[in-house]
Design a protein around this motif. Structure first.
Motif, PDB file in Angstrom:
ATOM      1  N   GLU A 174      39.020 -23.903  -3.940  1.00  0.00           N
ATOM      2  CA  GLU A 174      38.304 -24.407  -5.120  1.00  0.00           C
ATOM      3  C   GLU A 174      37.906 -25.875  -4.973  1.00  0.00           C
ATOM      4  OE1 GLU A 174      36.042 -24.045  -8.034  1.00  0.00           O
ATOM      5  OE2 GLU A 174      37.180 -22.310  -7.316  1.00  0.00           O
ATOM      6  N   PRO A 175      38.827 -26.766  -4.540  1.00  0.00           N
ATOM      7  CA  PRO A 175      38.384 -28.149  -4.301  1.00  0.00           C
ATOM      8  C   PRO A 175      37.289 -28.236  -3.238  1.00  0.00           C
ATOM      9  CG  PRO A 175      40.780 -28.032  -4.399  1.00  0.00           C
ATOM     10  CD  PRO A 175      40.289 -26.621  -4.375  1.00  0.00           C
ATOM     11  N   ALA A 176      37.329 -27.345  -2.245  1.00  0.00           N
ATOM     12  CA  ALA A 176      36.288 -27.354  -1.210  1.00  0.00           C
ATOM     13  C   ALA A 176      34.936 -26.999  -1.813  1.00  0.00           C
ATOM     14  CB  ALA A 176      36.658 -26.373  -0.100  1.00  0.00           C
ATOM     15  N   ARG A 177      34.912 -26.006  -2.704  1.00  0.00           N
ATOM     16  CA  ARG A 177      33.647 -25.647  -3.374  1.00  0.00           C
ATOM     17  C   ARG A 177      33.104 -26.830  -4.169  1.00  0.00           C
ATOM     18  NH1 ARG A 177      36.064 -19.981  -5.548  1.00  0.00           N
ATOM     19  NH2 ARG A 177      35.098 -18.524  -4.065  1.00  0.00           N
ATOM     20  N   GLN A 178      33.984 -27.506  -4.890  1.00  0.00           N
ATOM     21  CA  GLN A 178      33.549 -28.634  -5.696  1.00  0.00           C
ATOM     22  C   GLN A 178      33.057 -29.779  -4.813  1.00  0.00           C
ATOM     23  OE1 GLN A 178      36.504 -29.738  -8.621  1.00  0.00           O
ATOM     24  NE2 GLN A 178      36.973 -27.610  -9.096  1.00  0.00           N
ATOM     25  N   THR A 179      33.705 -29.973  -3.677  1.00  0.00           N
ATOM     26  CA  THR A 179      33.272 -31.012  -2.745  1.00  0.00           C
ATOM     27  C   THR A 179      31.857 -30.748  -2.255  1.00  0.00           C
ATOM     28  OG1 THR A 179      35.532 -31.460  -2.006  1.00  0.00           O
ATOM     29  CG2 THR A 179      33.748 -32.080  -0.506  1.00  0.00           C
ATOM     30  N   LEU A 180      31.559 -29.496  -1.920  1.00  0.00           N
ATOM     31  CA  LEU A 180      30.212 -29.140  -1.475  1.00  0.00           C
ATOM     32  C   LEU A 180      29.195 -29.337  -2.585  1.00  0.00           C
ATOM     33  CD1 LEU A 180      30.824 -25.908   0.645  1.00  0.00           C
ATOM     34  CD2 LEU A 180      30.392 -28.231   1.472  1.00  0.00           C
ATOM     35  N   ALA A 181      29.552 -28.941  -3.813  1.00  0.00           N
ATOM     36  CA  ALA A 181      28.621 -29.090  -4.930  1.00  0.00           C
ATOM     37  C   ALA A 181      28.296 -30.560  -5.165  1.00  0.00           C
ATOM     38  CB  ALA A 181      29.224 -28.470  -6.197  1.00  0.00           C
TER      39      ALA A 181
END
Length: 330
Positions: A68-75
């Motif tokens: 989940e933090p990885a998804r937010q980082t990409l966004a």
């Protein structure tokens, strides 16, 4: 450590598909290149993100925590690039409440927005699912019934997570009763909720997932039941038509499929209203939200979407609090 976004993107693609080949195809790289990026990321983090065995791929506990933090980082990375290039990405709207056909309300508003904002729409599963998409920055706005507003949006009410969202009531839609042609009330021109107490409210899903249906049944002391799965409005109305004791709640102006042996009658004294709202992240909202809100206000004013008269109309208690100050709720 400094995260390499190419490595993070490789990880997210593989984690979402649990298949390195499909993830590599999505990113237009070779499977070997994808595997190397993930291996370098694991080395930098000092943890194993995937369990690899034969053709199967699974996330480790560390991988699940990192996703989940990885998804937010990409966004956030994509947003930073767009801002630097002055590229305005489309406004993404996820909607739910599919039985009540939300696009009937969204379509004229999107047309009113016109070329001022590029809009993309897509179906969400339900309110919790859309809130999760907002958390992940996978969407910008949710459109549907935002219930639990007494202590904040969402089914839980209150809490830190609720403070992360802003919501706005945009439409109150009258609801009709739909009954079989063999129902004892089929010959009437209108129906009062009190007349339905010996009937069964038929629901498209489990009652604990349908706040409006649940509150209606509780308020008017009506029994509610549901089928095993939501198979669409045609099948739903067939189930109502097949039982002279069942009834359903449907928006008043919704066109019913032909060949379905049901009658749609106005509910009066009082008339239930279904509340449609927008919900979005309080922090860093998409710039297209303000034009969208103006378009909703314009269409709502011309179409009288926000009319509510106590005594004549019925709303669940939490929705009533939204009516008095629809533009001020946060």
């Amino acid at each position: 450590m400094d995260l390499d976004l190419a490595q993070v993107r490789a990880f997210v693609a593989a984690a979402e598909r649990l298949h390195f080949g499909q993830a590599a195809e999505q990113l237009a790289v070779s499977q070997q290149a994808l595997s190397k990026r993930i291996a370098r990321l694991e080395g930098e983090l000092g943890v194993q993100l995937f369990l690899r065995g034969g053709h199967a791929v699974e996330l480790t506990d560390a991988g699940r925590r990192f996703l989940e933090p990885a998804r937010q980082t990409l966004a956030h990375g994509d947003a930073a690039v767009a801002a630097a290039r002055h590229v305005e990405r489309p406004l993404r709207i996820d909607y739910w409440g599919h039985l009540f056909a939300p696009m009937r309300t969204l379509a004229p508003v999107i047309e009113r927005v016109g070329g001022a904002v590029t809009v993309e729409t897509g179906p969400g599963r339900d309110l919790p699912g859309v809130l999760d998409a907002l958390d992940r920055s996978a969407t910008d706005v949710g459109f549907g019934r935002v219930h639990g507003v007494g202590g904040g949006v969402g089914s839980g009410g209150g809490g830190t997570r609720d403070a992360a969202y802003t919501h706005r009531l945009v439409r109150l839609e009258p609801v009709d009763v739909v009954i079989s042609e063999d129902h004892r009330l089929a010959g009437q021109s209108e129906v009062r909720p009190a007349e339905l107490r010996d009937s069964v409210l038929w629901c498209p899903a489990a009652l604990n997932r349908l706040d409006f249906f649940q509150r209606f049944a509780e308020h008017f002391d009506i029994t509610a039941e549901s089928g095993t799965a939501n198979l669409g409005i045609d099948r739903f109305l067939e189930q109502v038509a097949a039982d002279p004791v069942r009834f359903a709640l449907i928006p008043a102006d919704l066109e019913l499929p032909e060949r379905t042996r049901v009658r749609s009658l106005p509910l009066v004294e009082p008339t239930p209203l279904y509340a449609w709202s927008l919900v979005w992240r309080a922090a860093d909202p998409h710039p297209g939200i303000e034009p969208l809100l103006r378009a909703f206000a314009d269409v709502a004013g011309r179409s009288r979407w926000l009319e509510y008269q106590p005594g004549r109309d019925w709303l669940p208690a939490g929705d009533v609090s939204e009516v008095w100050h629809p533009a001020e709720r946060k």
